[in-house]
Design an enzyme around this catalytic site. Structure first.
Site, PDB file in Angstrom:
ATOM      1  CB  CYS A  83      14.028 -11.846  29.597  1.00 21.52           C
ATOM      2  SG  CYS A  83      13.879 -13.537  30.247  1.00 21.52           S
ATOM      3  CG  HIS A 188       9.553 -12.042  27.676  1.00 18.65           C
ATOM      4  ND1 HIS A 188      10.600 -11.893  26.806  1.00 18.65           N
ATOM      5  CD2 HIS A 188       9.873 -13.071  28.490  1.00 18.65           C
ATOM      6  CE1 HIS A 188      11.518 -12.797  27.065  1.00 18.65           C
ATOM      7  NE2 HIS A 188      11.105 -13.536  28.087  1.00 18.65           N
ATOM      8  CD  GLU A 190       9.213  -9.393  24.428  1.00 18.78           C
ATOM      9  OE1 GLU A 190       9.895 -10.428  24.504  1.00 18.78           O
ATOM     10  OE2 GLU A 190       9.270  -8.473  25.289  1.00 18.78           O
TER      11      GLU A 190
END
Length: 222
Positions: A83, A188, A190
């Site tokens: 990001c 992202h 994750e």
């Protein structure tokens, strides 16, 4: 596979918890680092984060990370940006006035307004893999859905940096870059479900297989 020691840079750029958890799930030994001393002693460095460009660069400057991050890339130590950790790799941003790290030639641009287009680009969207053979995408199919939150996107001067794109409205923008041991994503991983965690696993595997003397992975040596 050897245990991979990762330095995750903590510079007050959003909640790092989910990134650390995702990397731990991938089998890495994760160390949150808020000072730059000793980065060379880790197998790889990760720069996650949310937020705006200028405050992120200010924190990196104040904590002394700017030149050490550049040195990480120069010595080809594996590096993953997420990001805002992607955007600060570039020279500058339309979001602010601060100079970026300047590691990747190019700039950060704002999405152009369109009728009915929501900015920020927030939520799930599909990847188009422009480097389908990159180790980052091992086991990742074309059109995989991943999670974005951003109003600005990177524009590399050299398009060969681009590893994946995404379409928002009529605009096709960079979703990820990759070259050698430097990888970075606008989305992202994750927060992107099982495929996102697979991408983090791919990074950890890449690092584990890398020969620190030659900078090559076992696949490349073969």
């Amino acid at each position: 596979m050897k245990v991979v020691r990762l330095a995750v840079i903590d510079y007050d750029a959003g909640n790092l918890h989910s990134a650390c958890k995702g990397l731990e799930h991938a089998g890495a030994e994760v160390h949150l680092i808020d000072h730059p001393v000793g980065l060379e002693n880790f197998d790889a460095v990760v720069l996650p984060g949310d937020g705006a460009f200028d405050p992120a660069m200010q924190q990196l400057q104040e904590r002394g990370f700017v030149e050490p991050i550049r040195e990480v890339v120069r010595r080809q130590q594996p590096f993953l940006g997420i990001c805002i950790g992607l955007q600060v790799l570039f020279e500058d941003s339309e979001e602010g006035r601060a100079a970026g790290l300047g590691i990747v030639p190019g700039h950060v641009k704002r999405f152009q307004p369109e009728p009915g287009l929501r900015i920020p680009h927030m939520g799930w969207n599909q990847l188009h893999l422009t480097q389908p053979n990159s180790p980052l995408w091992a086991g990742i199919p074309e059109n995989t859905w991943v999670y974005f939150v951003h109003s600005y996107h990177v524009v590399p001067e050299d398009p060969s940096w681009v590893a994946a794109t995404v379409q928002h409205g009529t605009q096709i923008v960079v979703a990820a870059i990759a070259r050698g041991s430097l990888w970075a994503t606008q989305f992202h991983p994750e927060k992107s479900g099982s495929y996102g965690l697979k991408m983090l696993q791919n990074f950890v595997t890449f690092v584990a297989q890398r020969d620190p003397l030659t900078g090559l992975t076992s696949v490349q040596r073969a």
